[in-house]
Structures are given as C-alpha cells and as structure tokens.
Design a protein around this motif. Structure first.
Motif, PDB file in Angstrom:
ATOM      1  N   GLN A 145       0.675  -1.075  -0.019  1.00  0.00           N
ATOM      2  CA  GLN A 145       0.145   0.153  -0.227  1.00  0.00           C
ATOM      3  C   GLN A 145       0.858   1.252   0.192  1.00  0.00           C
ATOM      4  O   GLN A 145       1.673   1.361   0.842  1.00  0.00           O
ATOM      5  CB  GLN A 145      -1.020  -0.006   1.353  1.00  0.00           C
ATOM      6  N   VAL A 146       0.923   1.904  -1.025  1.00  0.00           N
ATOM      7  CA  VAL A 146       1.530   3.297  -1.021  1.00  0.00           C
ATOM      8  C   VAL A 146       1.114   4.443  -0.082  1.00  0.00           C
ATOM      9  O   VAL A 146      -0.055   4.753  -0.378  1.00  0.00           O
ATOM     10  CB  VAL A 146       1.739   3.882  -2.600  1.00  0.00           C
ATOM     11  N   ALA A 167      -4.227  10.143  -9.829  1.00  0.00           N
ATOM     12  CA  ALA A 167      -4.056   8.500  -9.625  1.00  0.00           C
ATOM     13  C   ALA A 167      -4.296   8.136  -8.404  1.00  0.00           C
ATOM     14  O   ALA A 167      -4.374   7.072  -8.035  1.00  0.00           O
ATOM     15  CB  ALA A 167      -2.716   8.049 -10.289  1.00  0.00           C
ATOM     16  N   GLY A 168      -4.334   9.253  -7.328  1.00  0.00           N
ATOM     17  CA  GLY A 168      -4.960   8.732  -6.183  1.00  0.00           C
ATOM     18  C   GLY A 168      -3.953   8.535  -4.948  1.00  0.00           C
ATOM     19  O   GLY A 168      -4.083   8.081  -3.735  1.00  0.00           O
ATOM     20  N   TYR A 169      -2.762   8.996  -5.495  1.00  0.00           N
ATOM     21  CA  TYR A 169      -1.535   9.221  -4.256  1.00  0.00           C
ATOM     22  C   TYR A 169      -1.153  10.408  -3.899  1.00  0.00           C
ATOM     23  O   TYR A 169      -1.301  11.366  -4.713  1.00  0.00           O
ATOM     24  CB  TYR A 169      -0.146   8.510  -5.167  1.00  0.00           C
ATOM     25  N   SER A 170      -0.782  10.613  -2.668  1.00  0.00           N
ATOM     26  CA  SER A 170      -0.566  11.945  -1.987  1.00  0.00           C
ATOM     27  C   SER A 170       0.957  12.244  -2.586  1.00  0.00           C
ATOM     28  O   SER A 170       1.730  11.133  -2.763  1.00  0.00           O
ATOM     29  CB  SER A 170      -0.705  12.096  -0.629  1.00  0.00           C
ATOM     30  N   VAL A 171       1.393  13.346  -2.624  1.00  0.00           N
ATOM     31  CA  VAL A 171       2.616  13.860  -2.958  1.00  0.00           C
ATOM     32  C   VAL A 171       3.456  14.645  -1.851  1.00  0.00           C
ATOM     33  O   VAL A 171       2.775  15.686  -1.537  1.00  0.00           O
ATOM     34  CB  VAL A 171       2.690  14.551  -4.102  1.00  0.00           C
ATOM     35  N   PHE A 172       4.535  14.424  -1.529  1.00  0.00           N
ATOM     36  CA  PHE A 172       5.449  15.301  -0.587  1.00  0.00           C
ATOM     37  C   PHE A 172       6.705  15.553  -1.155  1.00  0.00           C
ATOM     38  O   PHE A 172       7.410  14.651  -1.778  1.00  0.00           O
ATOM     39  CB  PHE A 172       5.740  14.539   0.729  1.00  0.00           C
TER      40      PHE A 172
END
Length: 181
Positions: A145-146, A167-172
């Motif tokens: 799970q990302v 695409a549903g991913y968070s970015v830091f």
C-alpha cells in the motif's frame, strides 16, 4: 514544502541548457556533498514520516537510493529498490511507462512486499510523473500500500505531481522549482 525546504532549495545547483538547450537541470550533487544540507534533507523526511508506521521504503533507481537507504535506517524499516529493467536477479514484476520519446520499464522483486505493507515511495525528482506512477503501480500489484510518494524536488509545471495525485496518491516534495527559477 518541508521544514528545511528553502535551505535545501538554496543548495541545489541549476545547470542551464543541460542536457539540451532550454532545459534547467536541477543538480542535487552540491546537496549531497554538503554534510549539513544532506542531514537536513534526511531529517525533513524523517520528521514527516516518523509517526506513520512505514514498513518499507521503496526507492527508485538510482538517485532515489541516495535518499531511501538512510531514510529506511532512520525509520527502522526495510529498503526495497525499484530498478530499471534487467537489473534484478530474481523473479520480478515489471511496469512500462511512457517517456517523452518512447517507453521505459521499471521492475520490483515479486516477493518484495507482503499484502498490506505500508510503503513510502521515494525518488529525487518528479517531472512528468511517469516513473513514480509506474513504481506506485508495481507496489500496488505486489500487495503493498503506497502511503505517500516523496521526493526532494517537484517540477510542478511539468504536471507530474498533478498526475500522481489524480491517480490517488499523495505527494510530498521537500522543495519545488518553477522553470524560470
């Protein structure tokens, strides 16, 4: 931006017109050569993720390894390389992604993660987002799970971080650069 983002950004060198005219290359070499800056960089990631129960750091070949290994050590979790095609010796999963001209492929050992493992995906830079999305897809396919996608530099004008979020991913990102900086 992270707690040390402006400082980290100030240490990154911009090389104009490399590798071709009109491109501003963001060179992290000075950041890596400066022990105080490198420590602040790793501390920025540790500060963000220390309470998130990360099972593994998945780092993208090759500059992601520079961040991923010390971060895995500091967080007390495992380190898993996401490699360019043909670099892993065991059974792999692979994901093809589009480049500006053509395609490329990344691979992951098929047994890298257990179902439900919480994975932090790291690389040095997000440009168009293709590599990060391909790696995230590999992690999902392998049962992981990302938790977050994480990078030193975001180049938001190239649209990669937006594609990753879509695409549903968070970015830091520790810092970001616009084309004219």
């Amino acid at each position: 931006m992270s707690i040390h983002g402006e400082y980290i950004k100030s240490v990154i060198r911009t090389v104009p017109d490399w590798p071709e005219p009109g491109v501003n290359f963001r060179d992290i070499t000075p950041l890596l050569q400066n022990n105080a800056a490198f420590r602040k960089l790793i501390d920025s990631f540790v500060y963000r993720y220390q309470d998130q129960q990360i099972d593994a750091i998945a780092a993208i070949d090759a500059r992601g390894f520079i961040i991923g290994a010390p971060l895995a050590y500091e967080l007390g979790c495992s380190f898993v390389p996401v490699r360019k095609k043909g670099k892993l010796p065991f059974k792999t999963l692979s994901e093809t992604y589009k480049l500006e001209y053509g395609h490329s492929e990344v691979e992951l050992h098929a047994d890298a993660f257990s179902r439900g493992d919480r994975i932090l995906l790291v690389d040095d830079l997000i440009a168009t987002g293709g590599t990060m999305l391909a790696a995230a897809n590999l992690i999902q396919r392998s049962g992981g799970q990302v938790v977050d996608t994480s990078t030193i530099i975001d180049l938001p004008e190239l649209g990669g971080s937006d594609k990753i979020r879509e695409a549903g991913y968070s970015v830091f990102a520790v810092c970001s650069f616009t084309e004219d900086e």
